[in-house]
Design an enzyme around this catalytic site. Structure first.
Site: not given
Ligand code: GLU
Length: 382
Positions: A67, A81, A147-148, A220, A339
Site C-alpha cells: 500500500t 486501490y 502490511t498484510d 497486524k 505439555e
C-alpha cells in the site's frame, strides 16, 4: 531661469543620472553574484547527492510494493486501490525531506501486494540485505512492504540477517493517493530510525504509526485502521516523536548476528503449512498437507494450543511420516505452553510466536534438523 539656476539644475540631473546608473550597476552586480551563489549552492547540493553528504548516513531503501506504493484515482479511496503500483523513485521523491536526514538511494526488488510474497522472494530479499550490509558504504536498510504479511518478512530477516546495522521494515495502511496518506511520514521515520546510532544491534525493526517495534513481537491486528500494528504483550522498543527517535527496550531472544540460521547457501525453503483449528475440524486436512509434501505443519489451534481428537489423530499420523508438528494459537496472543502430551506425541509448542511467525521459524529450523526436541529448543531461544 537665470544661468546659475539652469547650471544647478543640469548638474543635479547629471548627478541623479550617475547615481541611478551606479545603483543600477550595483543591482546588476548583486543579481549576478546572487545568481552565482545560487548556482554554486545548487552545484554543491547536486554534488552532495551524487557523492553523498559525508555527515549523513547512507541508507538503502529496498522496495517490495504494498500500500505504501499503492495508488487510486480517488483520494478518498482507502480500500479499492491497487497496491504496489508506484516505483521506489516516485515513493522516495514524494518525501523530499529525506535529503536532509540521509543519503537515500532506492532499489526495486519487486512490486507486489505482500500476499504474494513467497519463500523464493524471502530468500532473494535476505541475500540482498546481507550483501548490501557487508558494504562499508551502506549504514542501514529500509524495506518498504505490504502490511498484510509484513510481520512474516520482518521476522524472517530478524532470524537470517548477519549484521548489527539497522534494518527497518515499513509499510502504510493508506495508499499514497489518499487524503492523509500515512506512507510518507512512516517512510521518513524508517529512514530516521535506520540512521540512528542507537538502532544498531536491535534486530530487525518495524515502524508504522510513530512506533518502533521488534520484528519478533509486532503483528497486524486490524484490516484497515492506521493503528493496525501492535506489539501487544511485549511492548514497543521505541517511538519517534517529531525529529526525536527514542529507544526504551530491546528484544533479548536471539536474532541477526547471534542467530544460527544462515540462508546464504539455501536455494529453497521447506514447505510448511498452517492448519486452522475449529469445531468439527477433520483429520483429512492433515492427511492432505502430508500428501502434498508438507515437511512441517503449524496448527493455529484454539486457546493454549488445544486440538480436537480428530486433529490430534491427523497430526500424530503426520509426525509418523517425519513431519514436524508445531502447536500455536489462533487467539493471537499469549504463550502456548509445552505439555507432557507434546512429548508423548512428539509435538512442538510455539512459545509466544503466532502461527504465521511460528511457520517462519519452523522453515528455518527444518534447514537444520527434524528432531522435535531440537526444534522445541529453537522456539525457546528465538
Ligand atoms: N494486500 C496488500 C499488501 O499487503 C495491501 C495491504 C497493505 O500494504 O497495507 O501489500
Amino acid at each position: 531661469m537665470n544661468m546659475t539656476k539652469w547650471l544647478g539644475a543640469v548638474l543635479l540631473s547629471v548627478l541623479l543620472l550617475v547615481t541611478a546608473a551606479c545603483a543600477n550597476t550595483g543591482t546588476q552586480e548583486n543579481t549576478q553574484s546572487e545568481k552565482e551563489n545560487v548556482s554554486n549552492e545548487t552545484k554543491e547540493k547536486n554534488k552532495a547527492v551524487e557523492t553523498g553528504n559525508k555527515s549523513l548516513s547512507n541508507i538503502k531503501v529496498l522496495a517490495t510494493g504494498g500500500t505504501i506504493a499503492g495508488s487510486s484515482n480517488s483520494d478518498t479511496d482507502t480500500t479499492g486501490y491497487k497496491s504496489g503500483s508506484l516505483g521506489i523513485d516516485k515513493v522516495i521523491a514524494s518525501v523530499p525531506q529525506l535529503k536532509d536526514i540521509a543519503n537515500v538511494t532506492g532499489e526495486q526488488v519487486v512490486n507486489v501486494g505482500s500476499e504474494n510474497v513467497d519463500n523464493a522472494l524471502l530468500l532473494k530479499l535476505a541475500k540482498r540485505v546481507n550483501e548490501l550490509l557487508k558494504d562499508d558504504q551502506v549504514d542501514g536498510i529500509v524495506i518498504t512492504h505490504g502490511t498484510d504479511t509484513l510481520e512474516e518478512t520482518a521476522y524472517f530477516l530478524h532470524l537470517v540477517v548477519k549484521s548489527d546495522k539497522p534494518v527497518v521494515v515499513v509499510g502504510s495502511m493508506r495508499p499514497a493517493s489518499a487524503i492523509s496518506a500515512d506512507g510518507p511520514l512512516n517512510l521518513y521515520h524508517a529512514v530516521k530510525i535506520a540512521s540512528t546510532k542507537e538502532a544498531k544491534g536491535k534486530g530487525v525493526m518495524v515502524t508504522l504509526n510513530d512506533r518502533i517495534a521488534s520484528a519478533r513481537f509486532i503483528t497486524k491486528t486490524n484490516t484497515t485502521t492506521t493503528d493496525a500494528f501492535k506489539s501487544l504483550e511485549h511492548g514497543y522498543i521505541g517511538e519517534v516523536a517529531g525529529e526525536v527517535v527514542s529507544f526504551y527496550n530491546e528484544p533479548i531472544r536471539k536474532h541477526t548476528s547471534e542467530s544460527e540460521f544462515d540462508v546464504s547457501n539455501i536455494k529453497e525453503l521447506p514447505q510448511v503449512d498452517i492448519l486452522y483449528g475449529y469445531q468439527n475440524d477433520q483429520k483429512y486436512l492433515y492427511d492432505a498437507a502430508v500428501k502434498a509434501g508438507a515437511k512441517g505443519i503449524v496448527v493455529a489451534a484454539a486457546g493454549n494450543g488445544t486440538m480436537s481428537t480428530e486433529a490430534i489423530k491427523g497430526a500424530a499420523d503426520a509426525v509418523k511420516k517425519d513431519v514436524v508438528l508445531v502447536r500455536s494459537s489462533r487467539t493471537g496472543n499469549g504463550i502456548v505452553t509445552h505439555e507432557k502430551t507434546d512429548d508423548e506425541h512428539h509435538f512442538v509448542s510455539s512459545d509466544s510466536l503466532n502461527p504465521q511467525k511460528a511457520r517462519i521459524l519452523l522453515m528455518l529450523a527444518l534447514t537444520k534438523t527434524k528432531d522435535p526436541v531440537k526444534v522445541q529448543r529453537y522456539y525457546e531461544q528465538y
